[in-house]
Design a protein around this motif. Structure first.
Motif, short mmCIF file in Angstrom:
data_model
loop_
_atom_site.label_atom_id
_atom_site.label_comp_id
_atom_site.label_asym_id
_atom_site.label_seq_id
_atom_site.Cartn_x
_atom_site.Cartn_y
_atom_site.Cartn_z
N LEU A 180 1.06 -1.32 -0.15
CA LEU A 180 0.33 0.46 0.15
C LEU A 180 1.09 1.50 0.09
CD1 LEU A 180 -2.82 -1.02 2.71
CD2 LEU A 180 -2.75 -1.19 -0.16
N ALA A 181 2.02 1.24 -0.08
CA ALA A 181 2.52 2.44 0.18
C ALA A 181 2.37 3.13 0.85
CB ALA A 181 3.10 2.77 -1.55
N ILE A 182 2.92 2.67 2.30
CA ILE A 182 2.04 3.00 3.73
C ILE A 182 3.44 3.35 4.31
CG2 ILE A 182 0.50 4.74 4.97
CD1 ILE A 182 -2.11 3.45 3.06
N MET B 58 -3.62 4.59 -7.26
CA MET B 58 -3.20 3.61 -6.67
C MET B 58 -1.60 2.68 -6.97
SD MET B 58 -6.20 1.86 -6.38
CE MET B 58 -8.02 1.52 -6.53
N PRO B 59 -1.61 2.54 -5.88
CA PRO B 59 -0.32 2.03 -5.72
C PRO B 59 -0.22 0.81 -6.51
CG PRO B 59 -0.92 2.48 -3.30
CD PRO B 59 -1.99 2.56 -4.45
N PRO B 60 1.11 0.43 -7.99
CA PRO B 60 0.48 -0.58 -8.67
C PRO B 60 0.46 -1.63 -8.01
CG PRO B 60 2.53 1.16 -8.80
CD PRO B 60 2.25 1.77 -7.29
N LYS B 61 1.11 -1.95 -7.04
CA LYS B 61 1.15 -3.69 -6.55
C LYS B 61 -0.35 -4.18 -6.06
CE LYS B 61 5.83 -4.06 -5.20
NZ LYS B 61 6.69 -5.09 -3.42
N VAL B 62 -1.57 -3.00 -6.24
CA VAL B 62 -2.45 -3.26 -5.94
C VAL B 62 -3.69 -3.09 -6.29
CG1 VAL B 62 -2.00 -3.54 -2.64
CG2 VAL B 62 -2.71 -1.72 -3.70
N ALA B 63 -3.14 -2.04 -7.62
CA ALA B 63 -4.13 -1.19 -9.05
C ALA B 63 -4.77 -2.45 -9.48
CB ALA B 63 -2.98 -0.89 -9.57
N PRO B 64 -5.96 -2.43 -9.30
CA PRO B 64 -7.04 -2.89 -10.00
C PRO B 64 -6.52 -3.71 -11.83
CG PRO B 64 -8.35 -2.27 -8.69
CD PRO B 64 -7.82 -1.44 -8.28
N ILE B 65 -6.33 -2.04 -12.02
CA ILE B 65 -5.78 -2.13 -12.98
C ILE B 65 -4.26 -1.40 -13.11
CG2 ILE B 65 -6.33 -0.91 -15.71
CD1 ILE B 65 -9.66 -0.46 -15.02
N ARG C 256 2.77 8.46 -16.02
CA ARG C 256 2.75 8.17 -15.19
C ARG C 256 1.98 9.39 -14.33
NH1 ARG C 256 9.03 7.80 -12.12
NH2 ARG C 256 7.68 7.45 -10.39
N ARG C 257 1.06 8.51 -14.03
CA ARG C 257 -0.24 9.06 -12.82
C ARG C 257 0.43 9.68 -11.93
NH1 ARG C 257 -2.12 12.02 -10.50
NH2 ARG C 257 -4.87 11.58 -9.33
N ASP C 258 1.83 9.03 -11.34
CA ASP C 258 2.01 10.42 -10.35
C ASP C 258 2.79 11.45 -9.95
OD1 ASP C 258 4.56 8.68 -10.73
OD2 ASP C 258 5.55 7.98 -9.07
N THR C 259 2.87 11.42 -11.01
CA THR C 259 4.19 12.00 -11.91
C THR C 259 3.76 13.34 -13.09
OG1 THR C 259 5.67 11.28 -13.59
CG2 THR C 259 6.32 11.36 -10.79
N LEU D 129 7.55 -1.03 -19.23
CA LEU D 129 6.33 -0.36 -18.08
C LEU D 129 6.37 -1.20 -16.44
CD1 LEU D 129 3.73 0.18 -17.45
CD2 LEU D 129 3.00 -2.09 -18.49
N ALA D 130 7.45 -2.41 -16.49
CA ALA D 130 7.68 -3.27 -15.01
C ALA D 130 8.74 -2.02 -14.85
CB ALA D 130 8.55 -4.29 -15.73
N LYS D 131 9.69 -1.96 -15.17
CA LYS D 131 10.70 -0.27 -14.58
C LYS D 131 9.46 0.93 -14.09
CE LYS D 131 13.52 2.25 -16.56
NZ LYS D 131 13.21 3.37 -16.37
N LEU D 132 8.82 1.11 -14.68
CA LEU D 132 8.34 2.33 -13.70
C LEU D 132 7.40 1.71 -12.67
CD1 LEU D 132 7.62 4.17 -17.66
CD2 LEU D 132 9.33 4.57 -15.86
N LEU D 133 6.09 1.37 -12.94
CA LEU D 133 5.38 0.57 -12.41
C LEU D 133 6.34 0.23 -10.68
CD1 LEU D 133 3.31 -1.93 -14.29
CD2 LEU D 133 2.39 0.14 -13.32
N GLU D 134 7.40 -0.53 -10.94
CA GLU D 134 8.41 -0.33 -10.03
C GLU D 134 8.83 1.11 -9.25
OE1 GLU D 134 12.19 -2.72 -8.70
OE2 GLU D 134 11.06 -3.27 -10.21
N GLU D 135 8.57 1.83 -10.15
CA GLU D 135 9.36 3.12 -10.20
C GLU D 135 8.51 3.64 -8.94
OE1 GLU D 135 12.93 4.10 -13.40
OE2 GLU D 135 11.18 5.36 -13.18
N ILE D 136 6.91 4.25 -9.85
CA ILE D 136 5.94 4.44 -9.10
C ILE D 136 5.79 4.23 -7.32
CG2 ILE D 136 3.01 4.83 -9.43
CD1 ILE D 136 3.97 4.50 -11.81
N GLN D 137 6.03 3.16 -7.88
CA GLN D 137 5.56 2.14 -6.08
C GLN D 137 6.44 2.42 -4.51
OE1 GLN D 137 2.81 -0.43 -5.96
NE2 GLN D 137 3.63 -0.16 -3.44
N ILE D 138 7.75 2.92 -5.24
CA ILE D 138 8.65 3.26 -4.40
C ILE D 138 8.62 5.05 -4.09
CG2 ILE D 138 11.49 3.68 -4.59
CD1 ILE D 138 11.47 0.94 -5.98
N ASN D 139 8.68 5.81 -5.58
CA ASN D 139 7.75 6.94 -5.14
C ASN D 139 6.88 7.58 -4.37
OD1 ASN D 139 8.33 9.74 -5.89
ND2 ASN D 139 6.44 9.10 -7.10
#
Lengths: 480, 480
Positions: free
Chosen positions: A191-193, A282-289, A366-369, A384-394
């Motif tokens: 959840l990135a919290i 949505m954090p990528p790891k729990v995002a339904p889409i 990117r939705r976050d930035t 895509l894999a790299k960006l999702l990981e970056e978003i999760q961390i960001n």
């Protein structure tokens, strides 16, 4: 239904912003029953993800899922006095079945310790029957009288409750910390919290527990939110429900117990912490889409070629394990679609127009930035894999910075009050351990002790309230 | 806890046999709350398997999971008169929250049509909002006054309820049949229980439906059990809750709706149909444990070598995707273990003794037939896969033979009564379509129409009750 965007800024009217995001992003709705909510598909999908992650973890340690009745006889609740006092004011009561009034009214479970432990009494005979490690995913009712807040405070919510019984105090303690650790992993890494963890003070612990450990996070409005709890129940319930085993030493012993839970309020926390003025993130790891593809047909170009290529890309991403939606609806413009998927917090948008098609590329956003970048067709999956990981961390890092910014050490009560009232957030202060002082602080400022860190920090001052010698540094905050 | 085996024969005292198997195999227990049950881990694991299978199916067609409140205002239930009349006698009522009496009492959901469709009213505006396809897994309360039967009849149970809304009657009809088909697949191909499918008569249909389709099976005692239902709700609820959409034709239309559900009673059916005098037999596809390995250390041999080899085999089987348990507990004899795992219905037992070790083999024992066979070490996985498949098929075929044996065509009412009272099972008879005759048959024999086959069979006689011209052949039975 979600045609209109968010009409207030997150930092101007946080409470209204939250309600709008939850409803317009179609996560939840107020129910026609006072104090209750409807959990809609995108939010329920996040809950299913949490279920999947936690089930996998706890099952690998031998925890097994069960289902106990929702109805609890009043007499059961009364058995543990502290427990009864703690929960009775919030209990919904069944008094009638069909046309017949019940002889003994039944509580709708506010938590299941009593109904489960009455059965543990029957299940446990010898040390060979231990440990018992069970868990249930179910609905819980607490008849709140305060104003409802979707996900955070409703009269009915969903949770999981783990319950274990052990031969030794040490084993129970390890289980308490195990559950807490898994919660921390889910909340921080999925959840990135970021959370603070520690024990609760006696006045904040679970009614009937020896001690309660908890995870606490800070919301953007400066209020703390309890994200989960893991209780060491000691032998309190074992004595009340007479849960004894014959040890290898041939002597009778009471079991040592734990219980631990997380609830659908985590979804509310996710919205609050990550959302922005455009809506949910949505954090990528729990995002339904995880990724939405929006074809951008232009006049003059051949729309069917663009849609065909979009479908091809969607299929490749699906095969590569991404959760992808292709939005090729004719009735909406690309701009309208961008807004809608931003509102719903999809981490990555892929745009494909005639020029992109010609150049063998797509545009990723990117939705976050909001960052846009062209990506060659062959590199879509890898990027895509790299960006999702970056978003999760960001997302986590941004939230971590907020947590740090909103954590203020104070040296005296004036400072304490001014930070609690003006800035909000966690106030780190020295405390002498007196429940009296704690109660007075709560009366005067609305702040409670959220956690006492496991590693006791040497007090840097005397007690922030009474000025007597302090025992430890603790974190205060106003909370949801 | 389950030290003792089943003390009655299945064909001598079926009812007592069932209660013993369910409790001694640790599937469920009576709860300390009247009419309620505790679903224990092995049974809950079967339910999770059913959830996994059905979720995968329905999600692939666009159905999404949600959660609606458990509390339903009395006024909602009253909106559809037939629905209210059908459910009110079984409703549990909340009348008090904390210390405060409620202004309007709340029903604990007996089913969720009303609370959901009140919201559908808000979700549906135009044809673009359709279809709506949602599902929820939840607890359901029906305040039964008849005697409780674990899994089959309890005041609280678990189920899934799918609810859909469509633009056309044809779409709704297709959805009804789709759900029914998936249920048939799960019940026949996973739980290994053959079913009859068809529609219910008007007097047996869901309260508020246009028509109800159902799956019915026969239990070894000759009573029918309803295994699931899929309802075409037509526009009944749409009219009551005013669920309208503006069509592509710019005109207002009511939606067409369906609802469909299966419950934890399927677990009870599985026990009844497949169990034997030794206890439970789990169909391999839903068994929480598919194979148990019991090392048989002998005096003089080296027990640690046998246990080590058992662990090695267990690990290989696990890697190959089997659900395996190694029972290397010292405190119990191999014979005791055999009995326990047979009681719990594990499809295959693997024995490994000193002689097997020397010969590079194990002994596999089928739970369904008791057949023992030596299997060379290199062939364990392949043989296991083959045997599990054979057991799955064998269980279904045996149950199918029982269904056929227990289905009796009759030509007149004398025959009808004698079969219903003496032999039990399904009675196939000609019916004129009169609800009056149906009611009289129920009064006089306890039998109801379980299904009317989709493909209407030409009556072979006049109506079995009134002797007038018959319309169709239907299946009657006494039922749970």
């Amino acid at each position: 239904m979600s045609d209109t965007g968010i009409t207030v800024k997150k930092n101007q009217d946080f409470s209204e912003w939250y309600v709008q995001v939850v409803q317009k992003a179609e996560l939840a709705d107020y129910a026609p029953v006072k104090g209750c909510m409807i959990i809609r598909p995108d939010a329920y999908a996040v809950w299913e993800k949490i279920q999947e992650i936690l089930n996998k973890k706890i099952k690998s340690t031998g925890v097994r899922n069960v289902y106990f009745p929702m109805f609890i006889p009043e007499a059961f609740l009364k058995k543990e006095a502290e427990h009864f006092a703690g929960f009775t004011p919030e209990v919904a009561w069944i008094t009638q079945g069909g046309d017949t009034p019940l002889e003994e009214r039944l509580a709708v479970r506010p938590t299941s310790e009593t109904i489960m432990y009455d059965t543990f009494n029957k299940w446990v005979r010898s040390w060979r029957d231990l440990p018992i490690k069970i868990n249930q995913w179910c609905n819980i009712v607490r008849w709140e009288t305060k104003a409802t807040k979707l996900f955070l405070r409703t009269r009915e919510f969903l949770w999981q409750e783990g319950h274990t019984a052990h031969m030794t105090s040490e084993e129970a303690e390890a289980e308490v910390m195990y559950a807490l650790g898994e919660y921390k992993d889910i909340i921080e890494n999925y959840l990135a919290i970021p959370v603070l963890i520690g024990t609760k003070s006696d006045s904040e612990k679970f009614a009937g527990a020896l001690y309660t450990t908890a995870l606490e996070s800070i919301m953007p409005d400066g209020k703390a939110l309890q994200m989960g709890t893991s209780h060491n129940l000691g032998q309190h319930f074992a004595k009340v429900f007479d849960i004894k085993f014959i040890g290898e030493d041939k002597v009778d012993h009471y079991v040592w117990q734990t219980s631990w839970g997380i609830t659908t309020r985590l979804i509310g926390a996710m919205v609050m912490v990550h959302g922005d003025d455009k809506g949910l993130i949505m954090p990528p790891k729990v995002a339904p889409i995880q990724v939405v593809i929006v074809p951008i047909p232009f006049k003059g170009a051949e729309p069917e070629v663009i849609v065909a290529k979009s479908k091809e890309i969607a299929e490749i991403l699906r095969v590569n394990g991404f959760s992808v939606t292709l939005d090729d609806r004719d009735a909406y413009t690309p701009g309208w679609k961008f807004n809608q998927w931003e509102l719903k917090g999809v981490p990555i948008r892929i745009e494909l127009g005639p020029r992109d098609l010609k150049q063998g590329q797509v545009v990723m956003v990117r939705r976050d930035t909001g960052q846009k970048m062209p990506v060659k067709e062959a590199e879509i999956s890898a990027t895509l894999a790299k960006l999702l990981e970056e978003i999760q961390i960001n997302l986590f890092n941004k939230a971590k910075a907020v947590l740090q910014e909103k954590t203020t050490p104070v040296e005296n009560y004036e400072e304490f009050k001014s930070v609690i009232c003006d800035k909000g957030g966690f106030v780190k202060a020295a405390w002498c351990g007196s429940a009296d002082d704690e109660a007075k602080i709560k009366d005067e400022t609305g702040a409670t002790i959220r956690v006492r860190p496991f590693q006791v920090e040497e007090p840097t001052t005397n007690c922030v309230y009474c000025g007597q010698k302090a025992k430890e540094m603790v974190y205060f905050a106003r909370s949801y």
